[in-house]
Design a protein around this motif. Structure first.
Motif, PDB file in Angstrom:
ATOM      1  N   ASN B  61       1.069  -1.168  -0.058  1.00 34.18           N
ATOM      2  CA  ASN B  61       0.033   0.116  -0.051  1.00 34.18           C
ATOM      3  C   ASN B  61       0.824   1.278   0.134  1.00 34.18           C
ATOM      4  O   ASN B  61       1.723   1.444   0.817  1.00 34.18           O
ATOM      5  CB  ASN B  61      -1.061   0.139   1.407  1.00 34.18           C
ATOM      6  N   TRP B  63      -0.352   4.227   0.580  1.00 27.47           N
ATOM      7  CA  TRP B  63      -1.146   5.036   1.352  1.00 27.47           C
ATOM      8  C   TRP B  63      -1.353   6.506   0.720  1.00 27.47           C
ATOM      9  O   TRP B  63      -1.664   6.317  -0.420  1.00 27.47           O
ATOM     10  CB  TRP B  63      -0.405   5.362   3.020  1.00 27.47           C
ATOM     11  N   HIS B 135     -19.604   5.156   4.546  1.00 31.36           N
ATOM     12  CA  HIS B 135     -19.676   4.556   3.241  1.00 31.36           C
ATOM     13  C   HIS B 135     -19.107   4.864   1.873  1.00 31.36           C
ATOM     14  O   HIS B 135     -18.594   4.408   1.103  1.00 31.36           O
ATOM     15  CB  HIS B 135     -21.253   4.345   2.928  1.00 31.36           C
ATOM     16  N   PRO B 178     -15.225   1.489 -13.615  1.00 32.38           N
ATOM     17  CA  PRO B 178     -14.245   0.544 -12.688  1.00 32.38           C
ATOM     18  C   PRO B 178     -12.865   0.085 -13.439  1.00 32.38           C
ATOM     19  O   PRO B 178     -12.080  -0.279 -12.735  1.00 32.38           O
ATOM     20  CB  PRO B 178     -15.321  -0.967 -12.877  1.00 32.38           C
ATOM     21  N   VAL B 195      -3.563  -2.573  -7.589  1.00 34.74           N
ATOM     22  CA  VAL B 195      -4.773  -3.059  -7.127  1.00 34.74           C
ATOM     23  C   VAL B 195      -5.425  -1.795  -6.296  1.00 34.74           C
ATOM     24  O   VAL B 195      -4.923  -1.273  -5.343  1.00 34.74           O
ATOM     25  CB  VAL B 195      -5.064  -3.981  -6.193  1.00 34.74           C
ATOM     26  N   PHE B 196      -6.271  -1.080  -6.994  1.00 33.91           N
ATOM     27  CA  PHE B 196      -7.035   0.444  -6.473  1.00 33.91           C
ATOM     28  C   PHE B 196      -8.210   0.093  -5.346  1.00 33.91           C
ATOM     29  O   PHE B 196      -9.025  -0.384  -6.333  1.00 33.91           O
ATOM     30  CB  PHE B 196      -7.099   1.241  -7.571  1.00 33.91           C
ATOM     31  N   GLU B 197      -8.136   0.135  -4.330  1.00 31.68           N
ATOM     32  CA  GLU B 197      -9.175  -0.275  -3.483  1.00 31.68           C
ATOM     33  C   GLU B 197     -10.373   0.985  -3.442  1.00 31.68           C
ATOM     34  O   GLU B 197     -10.152   2.053  -3.636  1.00 31.68           O
ATOM     35  CB  GLU B 197      -8.783  -0.810  -2.102  1.00 31.68           C
ATOM     36  N   THR B 198     -11.564   0.447  -3.257  1.00 36.90           N
ATOM     37  CA  THR B 198     -12.623   1.311  -3.299  1.00 36.90           C
ATOM     38  C   THR B 198     -13.462   1.521  -2.184  1.00 36.90           C
ATOM     39  O   THR B 198     -13.023   0.713  -1.198  1.00 36.90           O
ATOM     40  CB  THR B 198     -13.793   0.976  -4.361  1.00 36.90           C
ATOM     41  N   ASP B 199     -14.200   2.431  -1.832  1.00 35.95           N
ATOM     42  CA  ASP B 199     -15.012   2.486  -0.739  1.00 35.95           C
ATOM     43  C   ASP B 199     -16.358   1.500  -0.898  1.00 35.95           C
ATOM     44  O   ASP B 199     -16.361   0.969  -1.946  1.00 35.95           O
ATOM     45  CB  ASP B 199     -15.501   3.893  -0.386  1.00 35.95           C
ATOM     46  N   ALA B 200     -17.187   1.749  -0.066  1.00 33.79           N
ATOM     47  CA  ALA B 200     -18.289   0.552  -0.276  1.00 33.79           C
ATOM     48  C   ALA B 200     -19.465   1.008  -1.307  1.00 33.79           C
ATOM     49  O   ALA B 200     -20.127   0.238  -1.810  1.00 33.79           O
ATOM     50  CB  ALA B 200     -19.171   0.670   1.236  1.00 33.79           C
ATOM     51  N   THR B 201     -19.204   2.126  -1.926  1.00 35.30           N
ATOM     52  CA  THR B 201     -20.015   2.723  -3.040  1.00 35.30           C
ATOM     53  C   THR B 201     -19.262   2.490  -4.281  1.00 35.30           C
ATOM     54  O   THR B 201     -20.080   2.592  -5.266  1.00 35.30           O
ATOM     55  CB  THR B 201     -20.285   4.142  -2.906  1.00 35.30           C
ATOM     56  N   GLY B 202     -18.000   1.942  -4.116  1.00 38.85           N
ATOM     57  CA  GLY B 202     -17.435   1.589  -5.641  1.00 38.85           C
ATOM     58  C   GLY B 202     -16.471   2.876  -5.815  1.00 38.85           C
ATOM     59  O   GLY B 202     -15.842   2.541  -6.887  1.00 38.85           O
ATOM     60  N   PHE B 204     -13.001   4.803  -6.133  1.00 39.89           N
ATOM     61  CA  PHE B 204     -11.518   4.424  -5.824  1.00 39.89           C
ATOM     62  C   PHE B 204     -11.074   5.207  -4.489  1.00 39.89           C
ATOM     63  O   PHE B 204     -11.566   6.672  -4.512  1.00 39.89           O
ATOM     64  CB  PHE B 204     -10.606   4.680  -6.965  1.00 39.89           C
ATOM     65  N   PHE B 209      -5.582   4.217  -0.898  1.00 44.39           N
ATOM     66  CA  PHE B 209      -5.304   2.744  -0.743  1.00 44.39           C
ATOM     67  C   PHE B 209      -5.238   2.136  -2.295  1.00 44.39           C
ATOM     68  O   PHE B 209      -5.873   1.304  -2.767  1.00 44.39           O
ATOM     69  CB  PHE B 209      -6.798   2.197  -0.458  1.00 44.39           C
ATOM     70  N   PHE B 211      -2.578  -0.466  -3.963  1.00 42.30           N
ATOM     71  CA  PHE B 211      -1.514  -1.394  -3.796  1.00 42.30           C
ATOM     72  C   PHE B 211      -0.783  -1.610  -4.884  1.00 42.30           C
ATOM     73  O   PHE B 211      -1.358  -1.674  -6.040  1.00 42.30           O
ATOM     74  CB  PHE B 211      -2.088  -2.431  -3.269  1.00 42.30           C
TER      75      PHE B 211
END
Lengths: 114, 324
Positions: B61, B63, B135, B178, B195-202, B204, B209, B211
């Motif tokens: 990550n 950060w 979220h 996406p 790998v680009f992480e998202t929040d719960a709504t999708g 980024f 976040f 990686f």
């Protein structure tokens, strides 16, 4: 103890609860979320071989208090759930292509990339 | 990246490799926990080292290094004509209030004027609430009120980058969003591990976040060392490395740091040895990506320095500059 004293004690207790409760809830919620998310990403995105209860990412130095938050790893579902003795549980789950995300409430996660 | 250039002396490569390996060792009471170091010289890997349990294939990550990547992704939208730096009225939820005066450039230069507390040690801070108790990270940040006139005060805030991520989502469109970072940036650069992480709504989480392997973080730095190639709009690298008008001590550009903080060894004699054209992507727990175009150098250091003072990046860069 007079009635006056009892009222004062009750008032103080209620005032403390009103002040402390949101702060305590936030402390536990953020701590559980941080630990669940950090562990899920470390395990399922970075692929690190670590022990959830002693990983330095969530237990050393400034993170010492996070040892109080219990972590449960579901390796099949690729998710991590953390809670404070069952209080304020938070789950982070891995999805193909999107890594780990916190899954608060019932909000659905994003669809996987096409 | 290419194999090491034939004209790069073996003894210099060996000296850089020694530095990279030495960075893995602990030194002093503060735990550095360096996990990966990659040094590029003139576009080629000159040295790299990994701690036990980590390898060239381990995505780590970045950060807040992720912010610089989000800055680049916004650049691709500017290049495509979907956004421009002068754009205002950026979000429908700001319509009819003073936040509609915030420009895209204000956001890139961390000068939105929005109220946002960026204190990780405070569980009640906005950054913790946004990342770990909300979220919708961008929506949380966008809902913050103004505390100053947009463009007049510099204030580093993770919420700002997640607002950019939200703006990008709307500019790109739901169907394309996406896969957008991969198509716009990761594939052209060969950042296969990203790998680009998202929040719960999708959306980024552009603040925090992303990686990627240390080599892929170096590939991102190399894009900037090489002027943005045909991925970023003309002049974007210069724009990114030009001090934000309101940033104290000219320490910040546009989603890139231009000076190191004191905790990372800034404002020392070692920091003074760093060329003036250097710029840095910096993240929590000692994640560092430094680009020094005039020396053909890209330096990546990833780690778990919970006490940020454990990693003296200025000193490491000084040693790298002497060896290279």
């Amino acid at each position: 103890m007079t009635q006056k004293h009892i009222f004062f004690a009750l008032f103080t207790a209620l005032a403390f609860r009103a002040w402390a409760w949101p702060r305590l809830r936030r402390l536990v919620a953020v701590g559980c979320s941080y630990k669940a998310k950090a562990l899920a990403s470390a395990l399922f995105v970075s692929g690190l071989d670590l022990e959830p209860d002693s990983a330095p990412e969530v237990s050393d130095e400034a993170y010492l208090l996070m040892r109080l938050f219990g972590a449960t790893v579901d390796r099949e579902a690729r998710s991590v759930t953390c809670s404070f003795f069952g209080f304020q549980p938070r789950t982070a789950a891995w999805r193909p292509g999107f890594g780990a995300a916190l899954t608060p409430g019932a909000l659905p996660l994003a669809a996987p990339p096409r | 990246m290419t194999p090491r250039a034939a004209d790069f002396p073996e003894r210099r490569a060996a000296a850089l490799q020694t530095l990279a390996e030495a960075s893995l060792a602990e030194r002093g009471p503060r735990r550095r926990r360096t996990r990966a170091v990659v040094i590029l010289k003139d576009g080629a890997v000159a040295a790299e080292a990994y701690a036990p349990g980590f390898s060239a294939g381990t995505p780590l990550n970045g950060w807040s290094m992720t912010k610089s990547v989000m800055g680049a992704l916004i650049g691709t939208l500017v290049k495509d004509g979907k956004l421009s730096l002068a754009d205002r009225g950026l979000l429908p939820e700001w319509t009819g209030d003073d936040r509609s005066a915030i420009s895209l450039e204000d956001l890139l230069r961390m000068s939105s004027g929005l109220n946002f507390s960026e204190i990780y040690a405070d569980t009640g801070s906005d950054v913790n609430a946004m990342l770990f108790d909300a979220h919708d990270a961008g929506g949380y940040a966008a809902a913050r009120p103004l505390e100053s006139i947009p463009g007049t005060v510099w204030k580093y805030a993770s919420g700002t980058t997640n607002i950019l991520s939200l703006i990008a989502r709307r500019a790109v469109g739901e169907e394309n969003y996406p896969s957008w970072p991969r198509r716009a940036l990761f594939d052209p650069l060969g950042m296969d591990s990203a790998v680009f992480e998202t929040d719960a709504t999708g959306t980024f989480i552009g603040s925090s976040f992303l990686f990627a392997t240390a080599r892929d973080w170096a590939r991102f730095g190399l894009l900037y060392a090489e002027g943005g190639r045909d991925v970023l709009p003309a002049g974007w690298v210069k724009f990114s490395a030009t001090p934000a008008p309101r940033a104290p001590n000219e320490k910040y550009g546009a989603h890139w740091w231009l000076k190191l903080s004191k905790e990372l060894g800034g404002e020392t004699s070692a920091a003074a040895a760093i060329p003036a054209d250097a710029f840095h992507a910096l993240g929590h727990e000692g994640q560092c990506l430094t680009v020094i175009p005039s020396r053909g150098l890209v330096v990546v250091r990833m780690g778990l320095s919970i006490d940020i003072k454990a990693w003296n990046h200025a000193e490491f860069l000084k040693d790298v500059l002497e060896a290279a």
